[in-house]
Design a protein around this motif. Structure first.
Motif, PDB file in Angstrom:
ATOM      1  N   SER A  33       5.675  -5.388  -4.525  1.00 33.84           N
ATOM      2  CA  SER A  33       4.963  -6.658  -4.346  1.00 33.84           C
ATOM      3  C   SER A  33       3.453  -6.440  -4.400  1.00 33.84           C
ATOM      4  O   SER A  33       2.728  -7.161  -5.091  1.00 33.84           O
ATOM      5  CB  SER A  33       5.358  -7.280  -3.004  1.00 33.84           C
ATOM      6  OG  SER A  33       4.633  -8.437  -2.771  1.00 33.84           O
ATOM      7  N   MET A  37       0.716  -7.884  -7.045  1.00 38.50           N
ATOM      8  CA  MET A  37      -0.492  -8.607  -6.610  1.00 38.50           C
ATOM      9  C   MET A  37      -1.716  -8.009  -7.294  1.00 38.50           C
ATOM     10  O   MET A  37      -2.595  -8.735  -7.766  1.00 38.50           O
ATOM     11  CB  MET A  37      -0.661  -8.514  -5.099  1.00 38.50           C
ATOM     12  CG  MET A  37       0.258  -9.405  -4.313  1.00 38.50           C
ATOM     13  SD  MET A  37      -0.178  -9.301  -2.575  1.00 38.50           S
ATOM     14  CE  MET A  37       1.407  -9.451  -1.812  1.00 38.50           C
ATOM     15  N   LEU A  38      -1.752  -6.681  -7.362  1.00 40.14           N
ATOM     16  CA  LEU A  38      -2.898  -6.030  -8.006  1.00 40.14           C
ATOM     17  C   LEU A  38      -2.885  -6.287  -9.506  1.00 40.14           C
ATOM     18  O   LEU A  38      -3.949  -6.450 -10.126  1.00 40.14           O
ATOM     19  CB  LEU A  38      -2.888  -4.519  -7.721  1.00 40.14           C
ATOM     20  CG  LEU A  38      -3.124  -4.133  -6.261  1.00 40.14           C
ATOM     21  CD1 LEU A  38      -3.177  -2.625  -6.118  1.00 40.14           C
ATOM     22  CD2 LEU A  38      -4.415  -4.751  -5.742  1.00 40.14           C
ATOM     23  N   LEU A  41      -4.261  -9.662  -9.835  1.00 42.75           N
ATOM     24  CA  LEU A  41      -5.712  -9.577  -9.636  1.00 42.75           C
ATOM     25  C   LEU A  41      -6.388  -9.005 -10.875  1.00 42.75           C
ATOM     26  O   LEU A  41      -7.405  -9.527 -11.345  1.00 42.75           O
ATOM     27  CB  LEU A  41      -6.016  -8.706  -8.418  1.00 42.75           C
ATOM     28  CG  LEU A  41      -7.495  -8.403  -8.158  1.00 42.75           C
ATOM     29  CD1 LEU A  41      -8.241  -9.678  -7.843  1.00 42.75           C
ATOM     30  CD2 LEU A  41      -7.648  -7.397  -7.030  1.00 42.75           C
TER      31      LEU A  41
ATOM     32  N   GLN B  14       2.533  -7.022   3.087  1.00 43.87           N
ATOM     33  CA  GLN B  14       2.321  -8.208   2.250  1.00 43.87           C
ATOM     34  C   GLN B  14       0.974  -8.848   2.587  1.00 43.87           C
ATOM     35  O   GLN B  14       0.195  -9.188   1.703  1.00 43.87           O
ATOM     36  CB  GLN B  14       3.435  -9.235   2.495  1.00 43.87           C
ATOM     37  CG  GLN B  14       4.766  -8.884   1.875  1.00 43.87           C
ATOM     38  CD  GLN B  14       4.796  -9.156   0.388  1.00 43.87           C
ATOM     39  OE1 GLN B  14       4.246  -8.392  -0.380  1.00 43.87           O
ATOM     40  NE2 GLN B  14       5.422 -10.243  -0.015  1.00 43.87           N
ATOM     41  N   TRP B  17      -2.134  -6.604   1.547  1.00 43.01           N
ATOM     42  CA  TRP B  17      -2.474  -6.587   0.125  1.00 43.01           C
ATOM     43  C   TRP B  17      -2.872  -7.966  -0.363  1.00 43.01           C
ATOM     44  O   TRP B  17      -3.783  -8.106  -1.179  1.00 43.01           O
ATOM     45  CB  TRP B  17      -1.292  -6.058  -0.706  1.00 43.01           C
ATOM     46  CG  TRP B  17      -1.050  -4.599  -0.464  1.00 43.01           C
ATOM     47  CD1 TRP B  17      -0.043  -4.041   0.251  1.00 43.01           C
ATOM     48  CD2 TRP B  17      -1.874  -3.514  -0.906  1.00 43.01           C
ATOM     49  NE1 TRP B  17      -0.156  -2.685   0.287  1.00 43.01           N
ATOM     50  CE2 TRP B  17      -1.275  -2.318  -0.422  1.00 43.01           C
ATOM     51  CE3 TRP B  17      -3.046  -3.411  -1.653  1.00 43.01           C
ATOM     52  CZ2 TRP B  17      -1.808  -1.061  -0.667  1.00 43.01           C
ATOM     53  CZ3 TRP B  17      -3.568  -2.160  -1.892  1.00 43.01           C
ATOM     54  CH2 TRP B  17      -2.960  -1.006  -1.405  1.00 43.01           C
ATOM     55  N   VAL B  21      -6.415  -8.951  -2.065  1.00 41.68           N
ATOM     56  CA  VAL B  21      -6.526  -9.574  -3.388  1.00 41.68           C
ATOM     57  C   VAL B  21      -7.288 -10.889  -3.301  1.00 41.68           C
ATOM     58  O   VAL B  21      -8.194 -11.157  -4.103  1.00 41.68           O
ATOM     59  CB  VAL B  21      -5.112  -9.786  -3.979  1.00 41.68           C
ATOM     60  CG1 VAL B  21      -5.175 -10.703  -5.185  1.00 41.68           C
ATOM     61  CG2 VAL B  21      -4.492  -8.456  -4.361  1.00 41.68           C
ATOM     62  N   ILE B  25     -10.779 -12.020  -5.108  1.00 39.87           N
ATOM     63  CA  ILE B  25     -10.922 -13.211  -5.960  1.00 39.87           C
ATOM     64  C   ILE B  25     -11.984 -14.143  -5.382  1.00 39.87           C
ATOM     65  O   ILE B  25     -12.857 -14.639  -6.097  1.00 39.87           O
ATOM     66  CB  ILE B  25      -9.571 -13.956  -6.094  1.00 39.87           C
ATOM     67  CG1 ILE B  25      -8.527 -13.070  -6.767  1.00 39.87           C
ATOM     68  CG2 ILE B  25      -9.752 -15.236  -6.925  1.00 39.87           C
ATOM     69  CD1 ILE B  25      -7.159 -13.697  -6.833  1.00 39.87           C
TER      70      ILE B  25
END
Lengths: 259, 164
Positions: A33, A37-38, A41, B14, B17, B21, B25
């Protein structure tokens, strides 16, 4: 040839540690997961970087990036008004992250087994955090700007006094339910679409494996169906990102302007 | 459902991370890159608006210049017309005076010619009478052998001329 492939549509939502270790509830475990996500990104950064040429006459890529930025800023500004500029970065973050995560989950990398995409937005641990942050912004901005007057949000204009005991609890509950509806809408849309695609994918494989005419017919029908569902899912990816971002901006608008 | 079965095992990683992220952003793109992109868009919009305004101004200027040129054209045309009219009038008067002068000269010459004609005619008549009287005297002398004086013959001829 395997006689029967076990249908397990939930396997795709399984999180596993990538460094070979076991999941132990610690925060720094690098999972599939986290990897996706990375990747999300990284693809967002790559996309945005391509639009940073800042030319007077934009190329296609720059025009696309400027279109995305203009879209999210426009959403914030039209929903919230001139104060919306302050919240535009968060609207952009929400919209872009969800859009890219949804689309990344639909990518057909799964033809190579190890590269099977993981849809991070199908985890309510993820959608929940997004919703809680949005809801926290609403609460913080609301109480910061209006103090206890913020509670007048639960009293719609022109409500007759006898109706208040009924209206206020309804408004309060509908307000408190917002983060859950926000998180669950996205989570459910993603998980449902992926299960559907997965199940009919198994139908195709099992139909071919059965080797009967009936099996081939079912495979063919499932294949046509799954192509349509995939197209629909791509639409849902964009719609869910739009809905999440739009509702976030509308909720922030409530907090900024009350009713 | 793995999302529920694994909840306690994965929620910390979860969240870690995801927040990482989202922070990248939000701060990196939302606060870092977007203002630059919007600045570019703003510059372009300003440039387009400026160009449009300049084009609009140029258009009004051109319209004004055209209007001025049209007015100048009309004025010049009017001046030319009046100039032509004046010249025509001048030419007309000049030719009239010349015509009148020529007319008068012709009249004078005509009158002189008529006068000299009348004179010549009178002279001719006069000499005709004399010739006629002499001829009558001679005819009378030859025919009747009577002697008539010149005066008698002249008066007789005169009487005939007056009757004839």
């Amino acid at each position: 040839m395997a006689a029967e492939t076990k249908i397990d549509p939930m396997h795709q939502f399984q999180i596993g540690a990538l460094n070979g270790g076991a999941l132990d509830g610690a925060p720094f475990v690098f999972t599939n997961s986290a990897l996706w996500m990375l990747i999300v990104l990284g693809s967002i950064l790559l996309f945005m970087w391509g639009g940073m040429k800042r030319e007077m006459i934009p190329g296609r890529w720059q025009a696309a990036v400027e279109g995305l930025v203009g879209f999210t800023s426009g959403m914030a500004l039209t929903s919230i008004g001139p104060e919306g500029r302050k919240y535009a970065p968060w609207i952009f973050t929400v919209f872009t992250f969800i859009l890219f995560a949804n689309l990344m989950g639909m990518m057909p990398f799964g033809v190579v087994d190890a590269a099977h995409p993981f849809t991070v937005t199908s985890q309510f641990t993820v959608t929940g955090v997004l919703a809680i942050i949005s809801f926290s912004i609403v609460l913080i901005v609301g109480f910061w700007k209006h103090g206890f007057h913020f509670f007048s949000l639960f009293v719609p204009h022109g409500t007759p006094a006898p109706m208040l005991p009924l209206i206020v609890p309804i408004e309060l509950i509908s307000f408190l339910v917002r983060p859950f509806s926000l998180a669950l809408r996205l989570f459910v849309a993603m998980i449902a679409g992926h299960i559907l695609v997965d199940v009919f994918g198994y139908f195709i494989i099992n139909g071919i494996n059965s080797g009967t005419a009936m099996g081939y017919a079912i495979s063919a029908i499932s294949f046509v169906f799954i192509a349509g569902v995939n197209a629909l899912e791509l639409l849902v990816c964009a719609i869910q990102a739009y809905v999440f971002a739009l509702l976030t901006s509308l909720y922030i608008n409530d907090a900024v302007h009350l009713h | 459902m793995p999302q529920i079965n694994q909840l306690l095992l994965v929620y910390q990683s979860q969240w870690f991370w995801l927040l990482l992220v989202l922070a990248v952003i939000y701060f990196g793109i939302g606060k870092g890159m977007i203002p630059k992109i919007e600045q570019t868009v703003g510059q372009r919009d300003a440039r387009i608006a400026g160009d449009l305004a300049a084009a609009e101004k140029a258009r009004t200027d051109a319209n004004e210049a055209e209007e001025r040129a049209r007015a100048a054209d009309v004025r010049a045309r009017g001046e030319a017309q009046s100039f032509i009219a004046q010249a025509k009038a001048r030419a007309a008067t000049a030719s009239e005076t010349r015509l009148a002068a020529a007319d008068a000269e012709i009249g004078a010459r005509l009158a002189a010619a008529e006068a000299s004609l009348a004179d010549a005619r009178a002279k001719a008549l006069d000499s005709l009478e004399t010739v006629a009287a002499e001829a009558a005297q001679e005819i009378v002398a030859k025919v009747s052998d009577a002697k008539v004086t010149a005066a008698q013959a002249a008066s007789a001829v005169k009487a005939v001329f007056a009757n004839g």
